[in-house]
Design a protein around this motif. Structure first.
Motif, mmCIF file in Angstrom:
data_model
loop_
_atom_site.group_PDB
_atom_site.id
_atom_site.type_symbol
_atom_site.label_atom_id
_atom_site.label_comp_id
_atom_site.label_asym_id
_atom_site.label_seq_id
_atom_site.Cartn_x
_atom_site.Cartn_y
_atom_site.Cartn_z
ATOM 1 N N VAL A 122 0.847 -1.202 0.000
ATOM 2 C CA VAL A 122 0.000 0.000 0.000
ATOM 3 C C VAL A 122 0.880 1.248 0.000
ATOM 4 N N VAL A 123 0.653 2.120 -0.972
ATOM 5 C CA VAL A 123 1.395 3.383 -1.028
ATOM 6 C C VAL A 123 0.428 4.530 -0.729
ATOM 7 N N PRO A 124 0.522 5.159 0.465
ATOM 8 C CA PRO A 124 -0.317 6.341 0.700
ATOM 9 C C PRO A 124 0.065 7.422 -0.306
ATOM 10 N N GLY A 133 11.526 9.660 -4.165
ATOM 11 C CA GLY A 133 11.120 8.269 -4.388
ATOM 12 C C GLY A 133 10.205 7.742 -3.291
ATOM 13 N N GLY A 134 9.473 8.627 -2.623
ATOM 14 C CA GLY A 134 8.589 8.204 -1.527
ATOM 15 C C GLY A 134 7.339 7.487 -1.991
ATOM 16 N N LEU A 135 7.075 7.498 -3.323
ATOM 17 C CA LEU A 135 5.846 6.874 -3.830
ATOM 18 C C LEU A 135 6.164 5.656 -4.679
ATOM 19 N N PHE A 191 3.950 27.518 2.950
ATOM 20 C CA PHE A 191 4.021 27.828 1.520
ATOM 21 C C PHE A 191 5.252 27.198 0.880
ATOM 22 N N PRO A 192 5.283 25.868 0.726
ATOM 23 C CA PRO A 192 6.393 25.264 -0.013
ATOM 24 C C PRO A 192 6.213 25.565 -1.497
ATOM 25 N N GLN A 193 7.241 25.289 -2.289
ATOM 26 C CA GLN A 193 7.117 25.578 -3.727
ATOM 27 C C GLN A 193 6.068 24.668 -4.375
ATOM 28 N N ALA A 198 0.607 19.874 -3.201
ATOM 29 C CA ALA A 198 0.939 18.975 -2.090
ATOM 30 C C ALA A 198 -0.122 19.081 -0.983
ATOM 31 N N THR A 199 -0.231 17.997 -0.212
ATOM 32 C CA THR A 199 -1.309 17.898 0.783
ATOM 33 C C THR A 199 -0.767 17.949 2.215
ATOM 34 N N LEU A 200 -1.698 18.176 3.141
ATOM 35 C CA LEU A 200 -1.313 18.277 4.553
ATOM 36 C C LEU A 200 -0.739 16.947 5.056
ATOM 37 N N GLY A 261 1.983 3.959 8.902
ATOM 38 C CA GLY A 261 0.530 4.060 8.920
ATOM 39 C C GLY A 261 0.085 5.183 8.010
ATOM 40 N N VAL A 262 -1.230 5.393 7.989
ATOM 41 C CA VAL A 262 -1.795 6.453 7.155
ATOM 42 C C VAL A 262 -2.386 7.520 8.080
ATOM 43 N N ILE A 263 -1.909 8.739 7.930
ATOM 44 C CA ILE A 263 -2.441 9.850 8.735
ATOM 45 C C ILE A 263 -3.828 10.169 8.179
ATOM 46 N N LEU A 514 3.072 -1.654 4.226
ATOM 47 C CA LEU A 514 3.029 -0.198 4.048
ATOM 48 C C LEU A 514 4.301 0.351 3.404
ATOM 49 N N ASN A 515 4.144 0.891 2.217
ATOM 50 C CA ASN A 515 5.217 1.549 1.464
ATOM 51 C C ASN A 515 6.543 0.793 1.524
ATOM 52 N N PRO A 516 6.562 -0.496 1.165
ATOM 53 C CA PRO A 516 7.792 -1.276 1.290
ATOM 54 C C PRO A 516 8.939 -0.676 0.482
HETATM 55 C C1 LIG Z 1 8.266 21.372 -7.669
HETATM 56 C C2 LIG Z 1 8.375 20.901 -6.247
HETATM 57 C C3 LIG Z 1 8.644 21.818 -5.248
HETATM 58 C C4 LIG Z 1 8.747 21.388 -3.918
HETATM 59 N N1 LIG Z 1 8.979 22.323 -2.940
HETATM 60 C C5 LIG Z 1 9.032 21.922 -1.645
HETATM 61 C C6 LIG Z 1 9.236 22.886 -0.602
HETATM 62 O O1 LIG Z 1 9.366 24.076 -0.842
HETATM 63 N N2 LIG Z 1 9.255 22.425 0.666
HETATM 64 C C7 LIG Z 1 9.079 21.106 0.959
HETATM 65 O O2 LIG Z 1 9.069 20.752 2.136
HETATM 66 N N3 LIG Z 1 8.909 20.186 -0.004
HETATM 67 C C8 LIG Z 1 8.871 20.556 -1.290
HETATM 68 N N4 LIG Z 1 8.678 19.622 -2.275
HETATM 69 C C9 LIG Z 1 8.545 18.198 -1.922
HETATM 70 C C10 LIG Z 1 7.100 17.737 -1.658
HETATM 71 O O3 LIG Z 1 6.183 18.666 -2.124
HETATM 72 C C11 LIG Z 1 6.931 17.529 -0.164
HETATM 73 O O4 LIG Z 1 7.691 16.397 0.231
HETATM 74 C C12 LIG Z 1 5.484 17.306 0.298
HETATM 75 O O5 LIG Z 1 5.525 17.170 1.699
HETATM 76 C C13 LIG Z 1 4.826 16.099 -0.306
HETATM 77 O O6 LIG Z 1 3.428 16.228 -0.143
HETATM 78 P P1 LIG Z 1 2.414 15.376 -1.030
HETATM 79 O O7 LIG Z 1 1.053 15.623 -0.516
HETATM 80 O O8 LIG Z 1 2.645 15.626 -2.448
HETATM 81 O O9 LIG Z 1 2.860 13.913 -0.620
HETATM 82 P P2 LIG Z 1 3.175 12.689 -1.557
HETATM 83 O O10 LIG Z 1 4.261 13.037 -2.505
HETATM 84 O O11 LIG Z 1 1.926 12.158 -2.109
HETATM 85 O O12 LIG Z 1 3.749 11.694 -0.452
HETATM 86 C C14 LIG Z 1 4.969 11.945 0.196
HETATM 87 C C15 LIG Z 1 5.266 10.781 1.149
HETATM 88 O O13 LIG Z 1 4.347 10.794 2.227
HETATM 89 C C16 LIG Z 1 3.522 9.630 2.202
HETATM 90 N N5 LIG Z 1 2.167 10.096 2.522
HETATM 91 C C17 LIG Z 1 1.405 10.976 1.828
HETATM 92 N N6 LIG Z 1 0.256 11.193 2.468
HETATM 93 C C18 LIG Z 1 0.280 10.441 3.603
HETATM 94 C C19 LIG Z 1 -0.621 10.225 4.676
HETATM 95 N N7 LIG Z 1 -1.804 10.846 4.741
HETATM 96 N N8 LIG Z 1 -0.263 9.364 5.650
HETATM 97 C C20 LIG Z 1 0.932 8.728 5.624
HETATM 98 N N9 LIG Z 1 1.816 8.901 4.626
HETATM 99 C C21 LIG Z 1 1.498 9.744 3.634
HETATM 100 C C22 LIG Z 1 3.675 9.033 0.834
HETATM 101 O O14 LIG Z 1 3.488 7.639 0.831
HETATM 102 C C23 LIG Z 1 5.098 9.428 0.486
HETATM 103 O O15 LIG Z 1 6.028 8.538 1.049
HETATM 104 C C24 LIG Z 1 8.578 20.021 -3.614
HETATM 105 C C25 LIG Z 1 8.299 19.115 -4.635
HETATM 106 C C26 LIG Z 1 8.202 19.545 -5.940
HETATM 107 C C27 LIG Z 1 7.898 18.565 -7.022
#
Ligand SMILES: Cc1cc2nc3c(=O)[nH]c(=O)nc-3n(C[C@H](O)[C@H](O)[C@H](O)COP(=O)(O)OP(=O)(O)OC[C@H]3O[C@@H](n4cnc5c(N)ncnc54)[C@H](O)[C@@H]3O)c2cc1C
Length: 521
Positions: A122-124, A133-135, A191-193, A198-200, A261-263, A514-516
């Motif tokens: 399972v990949v959250p 490479g977190g996904l 406010f990341p880039q 990106a999600t909470l 786990g999944v938040i 979970l995310n092996p």
């Molecule tokens: C163009 C670009 C700019 C970026 N700028 C920044 C920046 O300024 N600052 C910064 O910190 N990062 C930055 N990042 C990296 C990325 O946006 C962050 O790592 C962000 O936290 C990932 O959020 P996401 O919702 O996209 O998570 P995903 O990419 O979907 O997942 C990230 C990891 O968390 C896990 N995950 C996701 N949701 C959950 C959940 N609910 N429960 C458990 N695990 C979960 C996934 O399995 C994965 O391992 C950038 C990336 C890009 C492509």
């Protein structure tokens, strides 16, 4: 989100002709061409048998279990440059077998139990913007891989304006969180880039840090509580602003990248929305001089809400780009950006105090022009990366952090390692986040693509990771570990540290679904 690149295809940035000419002249870049059409991405057949897919549908609902090609492709890997190079070339080999969209904590918990019982990895999946490479889960030894897309869990659940905390679901994107909170006169201030997508949940899982972290803190500073569904049961963490009740288990989940786990919900500290935001530029003669000035502000104050400093090369590149695109200008030296947010009175007072301190530290005021153009263009750079890829240039970033005393050595070591591996790349760097005790360095590297650009970058990245280790930096300040930093992370925390992480995973996720392959092997 563009499946083969970044963001809204309507906002795609054309590479100005002059920049293309410069890339050819300086780096020897040759055009690489566009991504293959979506229909030509090569996918493995779906490995999960029909009864198993039906079992997933029984939990999440028929409409919320998808295994059509396009949905699978859109959930393949994240958005690092190697991820984009692979998918642009039609390599869909890491696609999940199915994408499931749960609607509640209970559905997530039931799906985890089901997948554990049926040995399904399972990949959250939050916004899909991981750059480490977190996904990219390893399906080896599993019946198949399911991406758990959390985008349906996108509500503001509760607001406690007395305590200034908000409960939100993990699939809320940062931009939507700001819209929801703005209605109550509040802000999260993250406010990341990657803000628009990106999600909470992803921020918490990867310990994200936003561009206004000097004022609002990192995302992990904002997490007051969370609910986490694991195959071993549910964790409900955080019932007071601070606690002496043993080790803080929130810290164990923060940065665990879906491996524990999944938040399913987050309780976040919120702030009053600022009445005013102002950004201004300062010029320093050198990176060392500017870094000393930032350290002064971080240690003695006053601290602006945004504080960053580009090195000479990044400043020069920004200047060259500004001549073409109208971006920030700094007339040589190193450009620093200071941003102020709050009431009009807060903004005026802090800005006046900063303006009184910086000239004594070598700072030359450039006014609001460079600051406001940085603020206006700050989410545009990822679009430019897509154009660079098409033009035949690899453009990738990496980041680290260290204590102030180690920072100059870290800067030199990483630059040297990249240069040794890539010949004569363009290496730009800025200090992106400051603390009393240290800061983070954020590198952007542009180089001509070799015949195998993924292998070319992987070799350079490995050299940079080793340099970070030698120079005493951390392997990540805010991107996380994923698969790409797994080896370096293991070295950073040591054998016993890895064993502790392994023991926690074994208790929460005994079947290891979970995310092996992410975080630890
Ligand atoms: C163009 C670009 C700019 C970026 N700028 C920044 C920046 O300024 N600052 C910064 O910190 N990062 C930055 N990042 C990296 C990325 O946006 C962050 O790592 C962000 O936290 C990932 O959020 P996401 O919702 O996209 O998570 P995903 O990419 O979907 O997942 C990230 C990891 O968390 C896990 N995950 C996701 N949701 C959950 C959940 N609910 N429960 C458990 N695990 C979960 C996934 O399995 C994965 O391992 C950038 C990336 C890009 C492509």
């Amino acid at each position: 989100m563009l499946w083969s690149g970044w963001g809204d295809p309507a906002k795609a940035a054309e590479l100005p002709e002059r920049v293309g000419e410069l890339l050819t002249a300086l780096l020897g870049v040759r055009p690489a061409g566009p991504a293959v059409p979506l229909g030509e991405v090569r996918l493995r057949p779906v490995a999960l048998p029909a009864p198993v897919l039906a079992g997933l549908s029984d939990i999440a609902g028929h409409d919320h279990v998808r295994f059509d090609d396009e949905t699978r492709i859109r959930h393949t890997r994240g958005k690092s440059t190697p991820d984009l190079l692979k998918i642009r070339a039609g390599d869909g080999s890491d696609a999940p077998d199915a994408v499931v969209l749960p609607g509640s904590h209970e559905e997530v918990a039931a799906l985890l139990a089901y997948c554990s019982g049926n040995r399904i990895a399972v990949v959250p999946f939050g916004g899909g913007t991981s750059v480490v490479g977190g996904l990219t889960a390893s399906g080896h030894g599993f019946a198949g891989v399911v991406a758990l897309d959390l985008s349906r869990m996108n509500r503001l659940l509760a607001l406690d304006a007395t305590s200034m905390i908000a409960d939100l679901e993990p699939g809320v994107r940062a931009a939507d969180a700001e819209r929801m909170l703005a209605g109550h006169g509040l802000t999260l201030g993250h406010f990341p880039q990657s803000y628009e997508y990106a999600t909470l949940g992803g921020f918490a899982a990867a310990r994200s840090s936003g561009q206004a972290s000097a004022g609002y803190g990192r995302f992990d500073d904002m997490v007051m509580g969370m609910t986490v569904a694991t195959p071993g049961g549910t964790l409900r963490l955080g019932r007071a602003p601070r606690s002496a009740a043993g080790p803080d288990l929130r810290q164990l989940v923060l940065g665990s990248e879906g491996a524990f786990g999944v938040i399913t919900s987050l309780r976040l500290r919120v702030r009053r929305a600022p009445a005013e935001k102002v950004h201004e530029g300062w010029r320093f003669a050198s990176f060392a001089e500017g870094a000393a000035a930032l350290r002064h502000l971080a240690q003695r104050g006053p601290l602006p809400t945004v504080l960053r400093l580009s090195d000479e090369t990044e400043t020069m590149a920004g200047q060259a780009a500004s001549e073409v695109t109208g971006g920030p200008e700094a007339e040589g030296g190193c450009l620093a950006i200071a941003g102020y947010e709050g009431t009009a009175e807060d903004v005026r007072t802090v800005r006046e105090r900063v303006s009184a301190v910086l000239p004594g530290l070598g700072g030359v005021p450039l006014g609001e022009g460079p600051g406001e153009s940085w603020a206006a263009g700050r989410f545009a750079a990822p679009y430019l990366r897509d154009s660079l890829l098409g033009a035949g240039a690899t453009a990738e970033t990496l980041e680290t952090a260290a204590f102030w005393s180690a920072l100059p050595g870290l800067y030199q070591e990483v630059r040297q390692a990249l240069q040794d591996r890539l010949g004569s790349p363009l290496i730009m760097c800025h200090i992106s986040h400051v603390y009393e005790t240290g800061a983070s360095l954020y590198f952007t590297v542009v180089t001509a693509q070799a015949d195998d650009p993924v292998a070319q970058w992987e070799r350079a990245k490995e050299a940079a990771c080793q340099a970070i280790g030698r120079a005493g930096g951390t392997i990540s300040h805010h991107h996380g570990v994923g698969r790409d930093h797994r080896r370096a992370y293991a070295e950073e925390i040591g054998e016993l540290g890895v064993a502790v992480i392994r023991a926690v995973k074994d208790r929460l996720d005994p079947a290891g679904v979970l995310n092996p392959g992410v975080l630890i092997t």
